[in-house]
Design an enzyme around this catalytic site. Structure first.
Site, mmCIF file in Angstrom:
data_model
loop_
_atom_site.group_PDB
_atom_site.id
_atom_site.type_symbol
_atom_site.label_atom_id
_atom_site.label_comp_id
_atom_site.label_asym_id
_atom_site.label_seq_id
_atom_site.Cartn_x
_atom_site.Cartn_y
_atom_site.Cartn_z
ATOM 1 N N SER A 137 3.282 -2.176 10.222
ATOM 2 C CA SER A 137 4.734 -2.264 10.422
ATOM 3 C C SER A 137 5.327 -3.617 10.022
ATOM 4 C CB SER A 137 5.106 -1.906 11.863
ATOM 5 O OG SER A 137 4.676 -0.588 12.167
ATOM 6 N N HIS A 147 -9.680 1.377 4.536
ATOM 7 C CA HIS A 147 -8.416 1.516 5.262
ATOM 8 C C HIS A 147 -8.641 2.461 6.452
ATOM 9 C CE1 HIS A 147 -4.335 2.682 6.280
ATOM 10 N NE2 HIS A 147 -3.949 1.559 5.699
ATOM 11 N N GLY A 169 2.391 2.302 10.656
ATOM 12 C CA GLY A 169 3.355 3.383 10.490
ATOM 13 C C GLY A 169 4.104 3.750 11.758
ATOM 14 N N ASN A 207 0.861 -1.180 0.000
ATOM 15 C CA ASN A 207 0.000 0.000 0.000
ATOM 16 C C ASN A 207 0.902 1.237 0.000
ATOM 17 O OD1 ASN A 207 -1.826 2.029 0.510
ATOM 18 N ND2 ASN A 207 -2.305 1.372 2.608
ATOM 19 N N GLU A 257 -7.064 4.843 7.529
ATOM 20 C CA GLU A 257 -6.856 6.268 7.226
ATOM 21 C C GLU A 257 -8.080 6.851 6.518
ATOM 22 O OE1 GLU A 257 -3.024 5.694 5.385
ATOM 23 O OE2 GLU A 257 -2.237 5.125 7.343
HETATM 24 P P1 PGA Z 1 2.713 0.274 7.593
HETATM 25 O O1 PGA Z 1 1.269 0.538 6.921
HETATM 26 O O2 PGA Z 1 3.243 -1.005 7.024
HETATM 27 O O3 PGA Z 1 3.538 1.480 7.191
HETATM 28 O O4 PGA Z 1 2.502 0.194 9.066
HETATM 29 C C1 PGA Z 1 0.358 -0.504 6.714
HETATM 30 C C2 PGA Z 1 -0.931 0.031 6.133
HETATM 31 O O5 PGA Z 1 -1.425 1.063 6.597
HETATM 32 O O6 PGA Z 1 -1.519 -0.565 5.198
#
Ligand code: PGA
Length: 258
Positions: free
Chosen positions: A219, A101, A179, A10, A103
């Site tokens: 992560s 998602h 993240g 992603n 977000e």
């Molecule tokens: P990340 O994001 O691997 O940077 O934690 C995962 C995601 O939000 O799909």
């Protein structure tokens, strides 16, 4: 039951279309250098403006990488300024579309019901939705994470047929692990992914539950992917930050040989 693992990168709002072309070239080479056998499916999920360039690069080089989009409109067409329809994504050769998602849920107030309608728009064009779910830290601290995720999915999946659900991909992403560099322990991730599979068995049947692919996200990197993938109910990863480095993402895709 053998489910083909899926590693989906992603990109979020990163890499313009020129960077995307160079990234896909690097990823193709990095996978070739590892003699990658594609027994794991590799997908990139770039921003809308990159998709056409990603398509032509992948087609031109005959790469076995698939791709998708990060969001979609619920409507088929019409006066919806700024929206992108499922048909438009289908015409660009997308295989997957992320819906819900965290977000999108957080910054655009997307509800479980809307997430379900978006997934239906994706199915209507014969693409596969990747429905995201996951709890924030306070919910986890109260020990309510399983109930929370089950409730998100019950809401999103209302009205789905068994045939639709069989092809579905669900991504469990604890919001506190996205993240942040803080990855859920394999046991914590497995607890929720196992509960998701049980929910599908309850709502549909065991065969459907056995076919569905459940990804962990939050992560994921080449250092933790192998342990996560050793869990019986984790069938792949939704990878954010670590998917923006071609060598690192190639390693994650090739987790079997780490
Ligand atoms: P990340 O994001 O691997 O940077 O934690 C995962 C995601 O939000 O799909």
């Amino acid at each position: 039951m053998a489910r083909k693992p899926l590693m989906a990168g992603n990109w979020k709002m990163n890499l313009d279309h020129l960077e995307a072309v160079s990234f896909i070239n690097s990823l193709g080479m990095a996978l070739e250098d590892r003699d990658f056998d594609y027994s794991t499916e590799v997908a990139v999920i770039p921003p809308f403006t990159d998709i056409r360039s990603v398509q032509t690069t992948i087609d031109g080089d005959k790469l076995k990488i698939v791709y998708g989009a990060q969001d979609v409109a619920v409507y088929e067409s019409g006066a919806y300024t700024g929206e992108v329809s499922a048909l438009m994504l289908k015409k660009l050769g997308c295989t997957y579309v992320l819906v819900g998602h965290s977000e999108r849920r957080e910054y655009h107030n997307e509800s479980d019901e809307l997430v379900g309608r978006k997934a239906q728009a994706v199915y209507a064009q014969d693409m596969t939705p990747i429905i995201c779910c996951g709890e924030v830290l306070e919910v986890r601290q109260k020990g309510e994470h399983v109930d929370h995720v089950v409730s998100q999915l019950r809401g999103a999946l209302a009205g789905f047929t068994g045939d639709q659900v069989k092809t579905l991909v669900i991504a469990y992403e604890p919001v506190w692990a996205i993240g942040t560099g803080e990855v859920a322990t394999p046991a914590d991730a497995e607890e929720v992914c196992g509960a998701i599979r049980e929910l599908i068995a309850t709502l549909y049947d065991r065969d459907t539950a056995d076919q569905i692919r459940i990804l962990y996200g939050g992560s994921v990197n080449s250092g933790n992917v192998k342990e996560l993938m050793a869990q019986p109910n984790i069938d792949g990863g939704l990878v954010g930050g670590a998917s923006l480095k071609a060598d690192e993402f190639a390693k994650i895709a090739d987790f079997k040989n780490l």
